[in-house]
Design an enzyme around this catalytic site. Structure first.
Site, PDB file in Angstrom:
ATOM      1  N   ASP A 192       0.867  -1.165   0.000  1.00  0.00           N
ATOM      2  CA  ASP A 192       0.000   0.000   0.000  1.00  0.00           C
ATOM      3  C   ASP A 192       0.917   1.232   0.000  1.00  0.00           C
ATOM      4  O   ASP A 192       2.116   1.123   0.287  1.00  0.00           O
ATOM      5  CB  ASP A 192      -0.882  -0.041   1.249  1.00  0.00           C
ATOM      6  N   ASP A 218      -0.090   5.185   0.999  1.00  0.00           N
ATOM      7  CA  ASP A 218      -0.307   6.091   2.134  1.00  0.00           C
ATOM      8  C   ASP A 218      -0.414   5.309   3.437  1.00  0.00           C
ATOM      9  O   ASP A 218      -1.217   4.379   3.547  1.00  0.00           O
ATOM     10  CB  ASP A 218      -1.593   6.902   1.932  1.00  0.00           C
ATOM     11  N   ASP A 250      -1.597  -0.847   5.989  1.00  0.00           N
ATOM     12  CA  ASP A 250      -1.837  -0.307   7.331  1.00  0.00           C
ATOM     13  C   ASP A 250      -3.310  -0.275   7.708  1.00  0.00           C
ATOM     14  O   ASP A 250      -3.653   0.229   8.783  1.00  0.00           O
ATOM     15  CB  ASP A 250      -1.262   1.111   7.434  1.00  0.00           C
TER      16      ASP A 250
END
Length: 220
Positions: free
Chosen positions: A12, A14, A169
Protein backbone atom coordinates in the site's frame (compact mmCIF):
# COMPACT_ATOMS: atom_id res chain seq x y z
CA UNK A 1 8.97 -16.93 10.64
CA UNK A 2 6.70 -18.05 7.79
CA UNK A 3 8.20 -21.27 6.46
CA UNK A 4 8.00 -20.68 2.72
CA UNK A 5 9.85 -18.57 0.16
CA UNK A 6 8.01 -15.55 -1.18
CA UNK A 7 8.86 -14.03 -4.53
CA UNK A 8 7.20 -10.60 -4.49
CA UNK A 9 6.03 -7.84 -2.17
CA UNK A 10 3.21 -5.44 -2.93
CA UNK A 11 2.82 -2.35 -0.77
CA UNK A 12 0.00 0.00 0.00
CA UNK A 13 1.20 3.61 -0.37
CA UNK A 14 -0.31 6.09 2.13
CA UNK A 15 0.35 4.99 5.70
CA UNK A 16 2.60 2.13 4.59
CA UNK A 17 5.40 3.44 2.40
CA UNK A 18 4.82 7.15 3.00
CA UNK A 19 3.68 9.40 5.82
CA UNK A 20 1.40 11.59 3.71
CA UNK A 21 -1.24 12.46 6.27
CA UNK A 22 -0.33 16.15 6.65
CA UNK A 23 -0.47 16.81 2.90
CA UNK A 24 -3.77 14.92 2.56
CA UNK A 25 -5.27 16.80 5.49
CA UNK A 26 -3.96 20.21 4.39
CA UNK A 27 -5.41 19.73 0.92
CA UNK A 28 -8.82 18.62 2.14
CA UNK A 29 -8.92 21.43 4.68
CA UNK A 30 -8.15 23.94 1.93
CA UNK A 31 -11.27 22.74 0.13
CA UNK A 32 -13.34 23.09 3.30
CA UNK A 33 -12.06 26.63 3.81
CA UNK A 34 -13.09 27.58 0.27
CA UNK A 35 -16.67 26.65 1.16
CA UNK A 36 -16.50 28.29 4.57
CA UNK A 37 -16.82 24.95 6.38
CA UNK A 38 -14.97 24.05 9.61
CA UNK A 39 -11.67 22.21 9.11
CA UNK A 40 -10.55 18.99 10.83
CA UNK A 41 -7.39 18.20 12.78
CA UNK A 42 -4.73 16.25 10.95
CA UNK A 43 -4.99 13.10 13.11
CA UNK A 44 -8.69 12.71 12.33
CA UNK A 45 -7.82 12.19 8.67
CA UNK A 46 -6.39 8.78 9.53
CA UNK A 47 -10.00 7.58 9.45
CA UNK A 48 -11.05 9.59 6.40
CA UNK A 49 -8.45 8.27 3.94
CA UNK A 50 -8.00 4.79 2.49
CA UNK A 51 -11.04 4.28 0.27
CA UNK A 52 -10.30 6.72 -2.55
CA UNK A 53 -10.55 10.49 -2.75
CA UNK A 54 -14.32 10.63 -3.29
CA UNK A 55 -14.85 8.84 0.02
CA UNK A 56 -12.26 11.15 1.61
CA UNK A 57 -14.24 14.22 0.57
CA UNK A 58 -17.54 12.65 1.63
CA UNK A 59 -16.06 12.07 5.08
CA UNK A 60 -14.53 15.55 5.27
CA UNK A 61 -17.56 17.58 4.18
CA UNK A 62 -20.27 18.32 6.74
CA UNK A 63 -23.29 16.00 6.45
CA UNK A 64 -25.87 16.96 3.84
CA UNK A 65 -23.49 18.28 1.22
CA UNK A 66 -23.60 15.45 -1.31
CA UNK A 67 -24.77 17.90 -3.98
CA UNK A 68 -21.36 19.58 -4.05
CA UNK A 69 -19.20 16.45 -3.86
CA UNK A 70 -18.14 16.54 -7.52
CA UNK A 71 -17.14 20.18 -7.30
CA UNK A 72 -15.32 19.59 -4.01
CA UNK A 73 -13.53 16.60 -5.51
CA UNK A 74 -12.31 18.67 -8.47
CA UNK A 75 -11.02 21.34 -6.09
CA UNK A 76 -9.26 18.72 -3.99
CA UNK A 77 -7.50 17.15 -6.96
CA UNK A 78 -6.23 20.54 -8.09
CA UNK A 79 -4.97 21.50 -4.62
CA UNK A 80 -3.44 18.12 -3.80
CA UNK A 81 -1.54 18.06 -7.10
CA UNK A 82 0.38 21.08 -5.80
CA UNK A 83 0.69 19.91 -2.18
CA UNK A 84 1.35 16.18 -2.50
CA UNK A 85 5.10 16.36 -1.83
CA UNK A 86 5.21 19.29 0.60
CA UNK A 87 5.52 17.22 3.78
CA UNK A 88 5.21 13.64 2.52
CA UNK A 89 8.22 11.43 3.23
CA UNK A 90 9.03 7.70 3.34
CA UNK A 91 8.69 6.16 6.77
CA UNK A 92 11.93 5.47 8.60
CA UNK A 93 13.44 2.20 7.40
CA UNK A 94 11.40 1.91 4.20
CA UNK A 95 14.28 2.77 1.88
CA UNK A 96 16.50 0.22 3.65
CA UNK A 97 13.88 -2.47 3.16
CA UNK A 98 13.43 -1.63 -0.51
CA UNK A 99 17.17 -1.70 -1.09
CA UNK A 100 17.54 -5.12 0.55
CA UNK A 101 14.61 -6.60 -1.37
CA UNK A 102 15.94 -5.12 -4.58
CA UNK A 103 19.33 -6.77 -4.05
CA UNK A 104 17.51 -10.06 -3.53
CA UNK A 105 15.78 -9.42 -6.89
CA UNK A 106 12.35 -9.60 -5.28
CA UNK A 107 9.57 -8.19 -7.46
CA UNK A 108 7.99 -5.12 -5.86
CA UNK A 109 4.80 -3.24 -6.63
CA UNK A 110 2.47 -0.59 -5.22
CA UNK A 111 -1.30 -1.07 -5.10
CA UNK A 112 -3.22 1.91 -3.77
CA UNK A 113 -6.64 3.56 -3.91
CA UNK A 114 -4.88 6.90 -4.43
CA UNK A 115 -5.41 8.34 -7.94
CA UNK A 116 -3.10 6.60 -10.37
CA UNK A 117 -1.35 9.75 -11.60
CA UNK A 118 -0.59 10.99 -8.09
CA UNK A 119 0.61 7.57 -6.94
CA UNK A 120 3.07 7.36 -9.81
CA UNK A 121 4.26 10.94 -9.33
CA UNK A 122 5.02 10.35 -5.65
CA UNK A 123 6.63 6.96 -6.25
CA UNK A 124 8.84 8.42 -8.98
CA UNK A 125 9.92 11.24 -6.68
CA UNK A 126 10.61 9.17 -3.56
CA UNK A 127 11.30 5.60 -4.76
CA UNK A 128 12.69 5.86 -8.28
CA UNK A 129 13.84 2.51 -9.65
CA UNK A 130 12.43 0.21 -6.99
CA UNK A 131 8.96 -0.68 -8.28
CA UNK A 132 8.21 -2.56 -11.49
CA UNK A 133 4.44 -2.08 -11.10
CA UNK A 134 2.41 0.81 -9.68
CA UNK A 135 -1.37 0.81 -9.94
CA UNK A 136 -3.56 3.44 -8.31
CA UNK A 137 -7.22 4.29 -8.67
CA UNK A 138 -8.19 4.26 -12.34
CA UNK A 139 -11.49 3.69 -14.12
CA UNK A 140 -10.61 0.39 -15.78
CA UNK A 141 -9.78 -1.44 -12.53
CA UNK A 142 -11.67 -2.13 -9.30
CA UNK A 143 -10.59 -0.52 -6.03
CA UNK A 144 -9.24 -2.46 -3.08
CA UNK A 145 -10.31 -4.67 -1.37
CA UNK A 146 -10.94 -6.24 -4.78
CA UNK A 147 -7.67 -7.97 -5.74
CA UNK A 148 -7.93 -7.22 -9.48
CA UNK A 149 -4.97 -4.81 -9.53
CA UNK A 150 -2.75 -7.25 -7.69
CA UNK A 151 -3.78 -10.12 -9.93
CA UNK A 152 -2.73 -8.08 -12.94
CA UNK A 153 0.71 -7.46 -11.41
CA UNK A 154 1.16 -11.14 -10.57
CA UNK A 155 0.25 -12.11 -14.12
CA UNK A 156 2.89 -9.78 -15.58
CA UNK A 157 5.50 -11.12 -13.16
CA UNK A 158 4.51 -14.74 -13.74
CA UNK A 159 4.14 -15.29 -9.99
CA UNK A 160 1.24 -17.04 -8.25
CA UNK A 161 -0.65 -14.93 -5.72
CA UNK A 162 0.22 -17.27 -2.86
CA UNK A 163 3.90 -16.35 -3.36
CA UNK A 164 3.19 -12.63 -2.78
CA UNK A 165 3.37 -10.67 0.49
CA UNK A 166 1.00 -7.70 0.80
CA UNK A 167 1.89 -4.91 3.25
CA UNK A 168 -0.68 -2.38 4.39
CA UNK A 169 -1.84 -0.31 7.33
CA UNK A 170 -5.62 -0.69 7.13
CA UNK A 171 -8.43 -3.19 7.23
CA UNK A 172 -9.03 -2.63 3.51
CA UNK A 173 -5.43 -3.67 2.84
CA UNK A 174 -5.75 -6.85 4.87
CA UNK A 175 -9.04 -7.69 3.13
CA UNK A 176 -7.29 -7.20 -0.23
CA UNK A 177 -4.56 -9.64 0.75
CA UNK A 178 -7.07 -12.21 2.01
CA UNK A 179 -9.24 -11.85 -1.11
CA UNK A 180 -6.18 -12.38 -3.29
CA UNK A 181 -4.81 -15.37 -1.32
CA UNK A 182 -1.65 -13.44 -0.43
CA UNK A 183 0.17 -13.19 2.90
CA UNK A 184 -1.44 -10.27 4.81
CA UNK A 185 1.17 -8.25 6.74
CA UNK A 186 -0.09 -5.33 8.79
CA UNK A 187 2.18 -2.39 9.55
CA UNK A 188 1.82 -0.67 12.92
CA UNK A 189 3.38 2.68 11.96
CA UNK A 190 0.51 3.74 9.69
CA UNK A 191 -2.94 5.29 9.98
CA UNK A 192 -5.01 2.51 11.56
CA UNK A 193 -4.95 0.36 14.67
CA UNK A 194 -3.58 -3.08 15.49
CA UNK A 195 -7.10 -4.29 16.25
CA UNK A 196 -8.38 -3.20 12.83
CA UNK A 197 -5.56 -5.06 11.12
CA UNK A 198 -6.15 -8.26 13.09
CA UNK A 199 -9.92 -8.13 12.67
CA UNK A 200 -9.48 -7.99 8.91
CA UNK A 201 -7.09 -10.90 8.53
CA UNK A 202 -3.53 -9.80 9.27
CA UNK A 203 -1.36 -12.88 9.81
CA UNK A 204 1.75 -10.90 10.75
CA UNK A 205 2.15 -7.48 12.37
CA UNK A 206 5.40 -5.52 12.13
CA UNK A 207 6.52 -2.38 13.98
CA UNK A 208 9.46 -1.46 11.71
CA UNK A 209 9.97 -2.10 7.98
CA UNK A 210 13.03 -4.28 8.53
CA UNK A 211 10.99 -6.57 10.78
CA UNK A 212 9.52 -7.98 7.57
CA UNK A 213 12.84 -9.72 6.92
CA UNK A 214 12.66 -11.41 10.33
CA UNK A 215 9.14 -12.70 9.75
CA UNK A 216 9.12 -13.76 6.11
CA UNK A 217 11.48 -15.84 3.97
CA UNK A 218 12.23 -14.49 0.52
CA UNK A 219 13.63 -16.33 -2.46
CA UNK A 220 16.94 -14.96 -3.70
Amino acid sequence: MIDRNYEAVIFDLDGTLIDSLADLADSANCVLKEYGFPVHDVESYKYRVGNGIRKLMERALPPGNNAIIDDALAKYREIYAVNSLNKTRPYEGILWLLEILSKKKINMGICTNKPDDEAKKIADALFAGYFSAIIGDRPDMKRKPDPQKISSMAEVWGISLDKIVYLGDSGVDMQTAVNGNMLPVGVLWGFRSKDELLENGAEILISHPLDLLKEVNFAG
